[in-house]
Design an enzyme around this catalytic site. Sequence first.
Site, PDB file in Angstrom:
ATOM      1  N   ASP A  12     -10.773  10.507   0.397  1.00  0.00           N
ATOM      2  CA  ASP A  12      -9.446  10.669  -0.195  1.00  0.00           C
ATOM      3  C   ASP A  12      -9.518  11.479  -1.487  1.00  0.00           C
ATOM      4  O   ASP A  12     -10.513  11.433  -2.209  1.00  0.00           O
ATOM      5  CB  ASP A  12      -8.847   9.289  -0.485  1.00  0.00           C
ATOM      6  CG  ASP A  12      -7.345   9.335  -0.709  1.00  0.00           C
ATOM      7  OD1 ASP A  12      -6.723  10.359  -0.374  1.00  0.00           O
ATOM      8  OD2 ASP A  12      -6.801   8.341  -1.210  1.00  0.00           O
ATOM      9  N   GLY A  13      -8.447  12.216  -1.753  1.00  0.00           N
ATOM     10  CA  GLY A  13      -8.303  12.891  -3.038  1.00  0.00           C
ATOM     11  C   GLY A  13      -8.583  14.379  -3.035  1.00  0.00           C
ATOM     12  O   GLY A  13      -8.616  15.006  -4.103  1.00  0.00           O
ATOM     13  N   ASN A  14      -8.761  14.987  -1.864  1.00  0.00           N
ATOM     14  CA  ASN A  14      -9.037  16.426  -1.824  1.00  0.00           C
ATOM     15  C   ASN A  14      -7.923  17.244  -2.471  1.00  0.00           C
ATOM     16  O   ASN A  14      -8.169  18.134  -3.281  1.00  0.00           O
ATOM     17  CB  ASN A  14      -9.225  16.889  -0.370  1.00  0.00           C
ATOM     18  CG  ASN A  14     -10.468  16.317   0.270  1.00  0.00           C
ATOM     19  OD1 ASN A  14     -11.470  16.082  -0.400  1.00  0.00           O
ATOM     20  ND2 ASN A  14     -10.415  16.080   1.563  1.00  0.00           N
ATOM     21  N   HIS A  29      -9.583  20.631   0.490  1.00  0.00           N
ATOM     22  CA  HIS A  29     -10.094  20.244   1.808  1.00  0.00           C
ATOM     23  C   HIS A  29     -11.394  20.989   2.138  1.00  0.00           C
ATOM     24  O   HIS A  29     -12.315  20.415   2.727  1.00  0.00           O
ATOM     25  CB  HIS A  29      -9.040  20.516   2.881  1.00  0.00           C
ATOM     26  CG  HIS A  29      -7.814  19.664   2.749  1.00  0.00           C
ATOM     27  ND1 HIS A  29      -7.872  18.293   2.629  1.00  0.00           N
ATOM     28  CD2 HIS A  29      -6.487  19.992   2.725  1.00  0.00           C
ATOM     29  CE1 HIS A  29      -6.637  17.806   2.530  1.00  0.00           C
ATOM     30  NE2 HIS A  29      -5.791  18.814   2.588  1.00  0.00           N
ATOM     31  N   THR A  58      -4.294   9.557  12.559  1.00  0.00           N
ATOM     32  CA  THR A  58      -3.134   9.787  13.427  1.00  0.00           C
ATOM     33  C   THR A  58      -1.889  10.070  12.600  1.00  0.00           C
ATOM     34  O   THR A  58      -0.972  10.758  13.055  1.00  0.00           O
ATOM     35  CB  THR A  58      -2.891   8.563  14.337  1.00  0.00           C
ATOM     36  OG1 THR A  58      -2.871   7.367  13.525  1.00  0.00           O
ATOM     37  CG2 THR A  58      -3.985   8.422  15.377  1.00  0.00           C
ATOM     38  N   LEU A 123     -29.969  10.076  10.971  1.00  0.00           N
ATOM     39  CA  LEU A 123     -28.703   9.429  10.614  1.00  0.00           C
ATOM     40  C   LEU A 123     -27.742   9.450  11.794  1.00  0.00           C
ATOM     41  O   LEU A 123     -27.571  10.468  12.458  1.00  0.00           O
ATOM     42  CB  LEU A 123     -28.066  10.165   9.430  1.00  0.00           C
ATOM     43  CG  LEU A 123     -26.718   9.629   8.940  1.00  0.00           C
ATOM     44  CD1 LEU A 123     -26.894   8.297   8.243  1.00  0.00           C
ATOM     45  CD2 LEU A 123     -26.040  10.644   8.017  1.00  0.00           C
ATOM     46  N   ARG A 180     -13.762   3.825  -0.602  1.00  0.00           N
ATOM     47  CA  ARG A 180     -12.603   4.719  -0.638  1.00  0.00           C
ATOM     48  C   ARG A 180     -12.589   5.431  -1.979  1.00  0.00           C
ATOM     49  O   ARG A 180     -12.647   4.798  -3.037  1.00  0.00           O
ATOM     50  CB  ARG A 180     -11.284   3.972  -0.437  1.00  0.00           C
ATOM     51  CG  ARG A 180     -10.091   4.947  -0.476  1.00  0.00           C
ATOM     52  CD  ARG A 180      -8.832   4.383   0.079  1.00  0.00           C
ATOM     53  NE  ARG A 180      -7.799   5.440   0.138  1.00  0.00           N
ATOM     54  CZ  ARG A 180      -6.736   5.395   0.924  1.00  0.00           C
ATOM     55  NH1 ARG A 180      -6.557   4.369   1.741  1.00  0.00           N
ATOM     56  NH2 ARG A 180      -5.866   6.382   0.923  1.00  0.00           N
ATOM     57  N   ARG A 186      -6.474   0.615  -0.536  1.00  0.00           N
ATOM     58  CA  ARG A 186      -5.998   0.141   0.767  1.00  0.00           C
ATOM     59  C   ARG A 186      -6.875   0.785   1.837  1.00  0.00           C
ATOM     60  O   ARG A 186      -7.583   1.756   1.566  1.00  0.00           O
ATOM     61  CB  ARG A 186      -4.526   0.506   0.979  1.00  0.00           C
ATOM     62  CG  ARG A 186      -4.215   1.978   0.868  1.00  0.00           C
ATOM     63  CD  ARG A 186      -2.728   2.260   1.082  1.00  0.00           C
ATOM     64  NE  ARG A 186      -2.437   3.678   1.034  1.00  0.00           N
ATOM     65  CZ  ARG A 186      -2.150   4.356  -0.072  1.00  0.00           C
ATOM     66  NH1 ARG A 186      -2.123   3.730  -1.242  1.00  0.00           N
ATOM     67  NH2 ARG A 186      -1.908   5.656  -0.049  1.00  0.00           N
ATOM     68  N   SER A 188      -5.678   1.850   4.969  1.00  0.00           N
ATOM     69  CA  SER A 188      -4.946   2.909   5.670  1.00  0.00           C
ATOM     70  C   SER A 188      -5.281   3.012   7.157  1.00  0.00           C
ATOM     71  O   SER A 188      -5.587   4.097   7.663  1.00  0.00           O
ATOM     72  CB  SER A 188      -5.185   4.257   4.976  1.00  0.00           C
ATOM     73  OG  SER A 188      -4.682   4.237   3.661  1.00  0.00           O
TER      74      SER A 188
END
Length: 235
Positions: A12-14, A29, A58, A123, A180, A186, A188
């Site tokens: 999150d946060g791009n 992004h 989605t 990985l 996150r 949250r 999400s």
Amino acid sequence: MNIPKHVAIILDGNGRWAKSKGMPRNYGHMQGAKNVETICEAAYNMGIEYLTVYAFSTENWNRPKDEVEALMKLLRNYLKTCLKTAAKNNMCVKVIGDKSGLDRDIRDTIEGLEKATRDYDGLHFQIALNYGSRDEILRAVRKLMSDSAEGNLAAETLDETVFASYLDTAGIPDPDLMIRTSGEQRISNFLLWQLAYTEFYFTSVPWPAFGPEELRKAVEEYNHRDRRYGLVKEE
């Protein structure tokens, strides 16, 4: 230090990171996509065995059309780069989510990527694309009901293990730690079933700025949790 076997991250946060630098959201992004490779390498070097990232939900289809188109273009480029990265780092890649909602060329690329990397034992890297946990659970229930109607599943045999085998994450251990970035607290619609006993770590650092040192901080905080009771360890 106790290293979690499976770490899940909501990237999150791009957009906000890019805006803070006077740049367009798409720049954020792009930098966020580059950071995925950095964190994959850092996670593997730390001894993390599974890493799952929430790349496109989605709900993300509801973003402005030009932003979605830019994200799909970025995704196409990233998947091609991921093939080279996986080969270099012996990384097994799996995409979770409703792949039927993606364009045919993207689905073909994903199929080739998963096939080419399935025997790699470094990985285990899961990318959540067109993923929503409620959607995942509904798809699992539909498949389960179909198997039951065809006589392939008896009601009395259904337990948590059987149900989990119908999820996109079948065969993958549940996350020990969920991170996150960018300050939101949250989940999400991310891995609702799988996060039942997971430790959560929220940081104000936006994803493009979340480097290996930030990952280490999250793991160090994880080590202060009491996994038996879900509390902070007593001194």
